[in-house]
Design an enzyme around this catalytic site. Structure first.
Site, PDB file in Angstrom:
ATOM      1  N   HIS A   1     -31.867   4.737   9.190  1.00 43.39           N
ATOM      2  CA  HIS A   1     -32.152   6.152   8.946  1.00 43.39           C
ATOM      3  C   HIS A   1     -33.322   6.510   9.860  1.00 43.39           C
ATOM      4  O   HIS A   1     -34.487   6.324   9.510  1.00 43.39           O
ATOM      5  CB  HIS A   1     -32.524   6.393   7.473  1.00 43.39           C
ATOM      6  CG  HIS A   1     -31.489   5.893   6.499  1.00 43.39           C
ATOM      7  ND1 HIS A   1     -30.518   6.708   5.953  1.00 43.39           N
ATOM      8  CD2 HIS A   1     -31.282   4.657   5.986  1.00 43.39           C
ATOM      9  CE1 HIS A   1     -29.749   5.994   5.131  1.00 43.39           C
ATOM     10  NE2 HIS A   1     -30.194   4.745   5.137  1.00 43.39           N
ATOM     11  N   THR A   2     -33.010   6.979  11.051  1.00 46.54           N
ATOM     12  CA  THR A   2     -34.051   7.191  12.059  1.00 46.54           C
ATOM     13  C   THR A   2     -35.061   8.259  11.670  1.00 46.54           C
ATOM     14  O   THR A   2     -36.196   8.235  12.142  1.00 46.54           O
ATOM     15  CB  THR A   2     -33.417   7.554  13.417  1.00 46.54           C
ATOM     16  OG1 THR A   2     -32.554   8.686  13.253  1.00 46.54           O
ATOM     17  CG2 THR A   2     -32.604   6.396  13.960  1.00 46.54           C
ATOM     18  N   CYS A   3     -34.658   9.195  10.830  1.00 50.14           N
ATOM     19  CA  CYS A   3     -35.605  10.245  10.406  1.00 50.14           C
ATOM     20  C   CYS A   3     -36.715   9.677   9.540  1.00 50.14           C
ATOM     21  O   CYS A   3     -37.801  10.262   9.447  1.00 50.14           O
ATOM     22  CB  CYS A   3     -34.879  11.351   9.645  1.00 50.14           C
ATOM     23  SG  CYS A   3     -33.753  12.329  10.656  1.00 50.14           S
ATOM     24  N   PHE A   4     -36.426   8.536   8.889  1.00 51.62           N
ATOM     25  CA  PHE A   4     -37.387   7.964   7.945  1.00 51.62           C
ATOM     26  C   PHE A   4     -37.852   6.568   8.349  1.00 51.62           C
ATOM     27  O   PHE A   4     -38.554   5.902   7.582  1.00 51.62           O
ATOM     28  CB  PHE A   4     -36.756   7.892   6.542  1.00 51.62           C
ATOM     29  CG  PHE A   4     -36.113   9.177   6.107  1.00 51.62           C
ATOM     30  CD1 PHE A   4     -36.877  10.271   5.727  1.00 51.62           C
ATOM     31  CD2 PHE A   4     -34.735   9.311   6.110  1.00 51.62           C
ATOM     32  CE1 PHE A   4     -36.278  11.461   5.347  1.00 51.62           C
ATOM     33  CE2 PHE A   4     -34.120  10.495   5.724  1.00 51.62           C
ATOM     34  CZ  PHE A   4     -34.906  11.576   5.344  1.00 51.62           C
TER      35      PHE A   4
ATOM     36  N   ALA B   1     -39.319  12.060  11.569  1.00 48.68           N
ATOM     37  CA  ALA B   1     -38.713  13.176  12.305  1.00 48.68           C
ATOM     38  C   ALA B   1     -39.544  14.447  12.235  1.00 48.68           C
ATOM     39  O   ALA B   1     -39.475  15.294  13.132  1.00 48.68           O
ATOM     40  CB  ALA B   1     -37.304  13.440  11.772  1.00 48.68           C
TER      41      ALA B   1
END
Length: 210
Positions: A175-178, A152
Site C-alpha cells: 500500500h504505497t500511500c501508507f 501520500a
C-alpha cells in the site's frame, strides 16, 4: 551559421551569430560552428524556460544560499541540493528496522517478520531499493533516512508491516500511500525469499488501493 529550430510544428531558421545567415560553414570555421550550435541546443534554446524555473527556484531558495557572495560562501552545494531534492539511495537496515511499526497481531518477534528482516539483511543494495520502491513508491529515502519517511499526503508515515491471509499460496501486497507491506505467513524462509525476490524483480511499481 544557422540552425533549423522546430517548435509546435513550426520550423524557423535561427542565426547562431549576428549575420549568421550570410556565413557559410567551411573548414576554417567548422569548429566554431559546432561550438555555437551545441551552446544553442543546450543553453540558448531553453533560456526562457530556464529563466522562469530559476525565478521560481530563487523564490524558495535565495540565490545567495546557492551562489554565495563576497563575505559569505555558498551554504548549499550541488550535493546538498541533490540530497534535499532527491533523497539518498543508501539503505541502512538498522535504521529501517528502528523506524518500522507493526500492525496487530504482528510484532517484531513474529516468524514472518523475522524472516523478512533476515531477507532484507541478505539483499544487496539494488534489491533493497526495489523492495523499498515496491512498498513506498520510491527507491530513495528523504534526507534523514527512515525517520522522515512520508506518505501520500506529505505527512510523516513510518514503514509498516501487516499480516495478511493466504499462506504459501499468497503474494505479498503493498500500500504505497501508507508505506505498508502485507506479509502472508509463509511456512519457510526460503519460500518467502522466493516470492519476494520474484515480485520485486518483476514489478517494482505494484500496489493495491485502500
Amino acid at each position: 551559421f544557422t540552425v533549423a529550430d522546430e517548435r509546435l510544428g513550426v520550423v524557423r531558421e535561427v542565426e547562431l551569430v549576428p549575420g549568421g545567415a550570410e556565413i557559410a560553414v567551411d573548414a576554417t570555421n567548422r569548429v566554431e560552428y559546432v561550438d555555437r550550435r551545441f551552446a544553442y541546443a543546450m543553453i540558448d534554446r531553453h533560456k526562457i524556460a530556464v529563466s522562469a524555473f530559476l525565478a521560481g527556484f530563487y523564490d524558495i531558495v535565495p540565490r545567495r544560499v546557492v551562489a554565495g557572495c563576497v563575505n559569505s560562501p555558498a551554504q548549499l552545494d550541488s550535493q546538498d541540493l541533490e540530497l534535499v531534492l532527491c533523497g539518498t539511495s543508501a539503505v541502512d537496515v538498522d535504521d529501517w528496522m528502528a523506524h518500522t511499526t507493526y500492525r496487530e497481531p504482528l510484532s517484531a518477534d513474529d516468524r514472518r517478520c523475522r524472516f523478512f528482516w533476515r531477507l532484507v539483511g541478505e539483499f544487496d543494495d539494488d534489491q533493497r531499493a526495489r523492495l523499498l520502491q515496491f512498498v513506498t513508491g520510491t527507491a530513495r529515502l528523504p534526507a534523514g533516512g527512515f525517520a522522515h519517511l512520508q506518505g501520500a499526503q506529505g505527512r510523516h508515515c513510518n514503514f509498516e508491516l501487516a499480516a495478511m491471509p493466504g499462506g504459501d499460496a499468497a503474494f505479498i501486497r503493498s500500500h504505497t500511500c501508507f508505506n505498508r507491506l502485507d506479509l502472508p505467513d509463509y511456512s519457510t524462509y526460503d519460500h518467502m525469499k522466493l516470492v519476494i525476490s520474484n515480485v520485486i524483480a518483476a514489478d517494482v511499481c505494484g500496489f493495491s488501493e485502500e
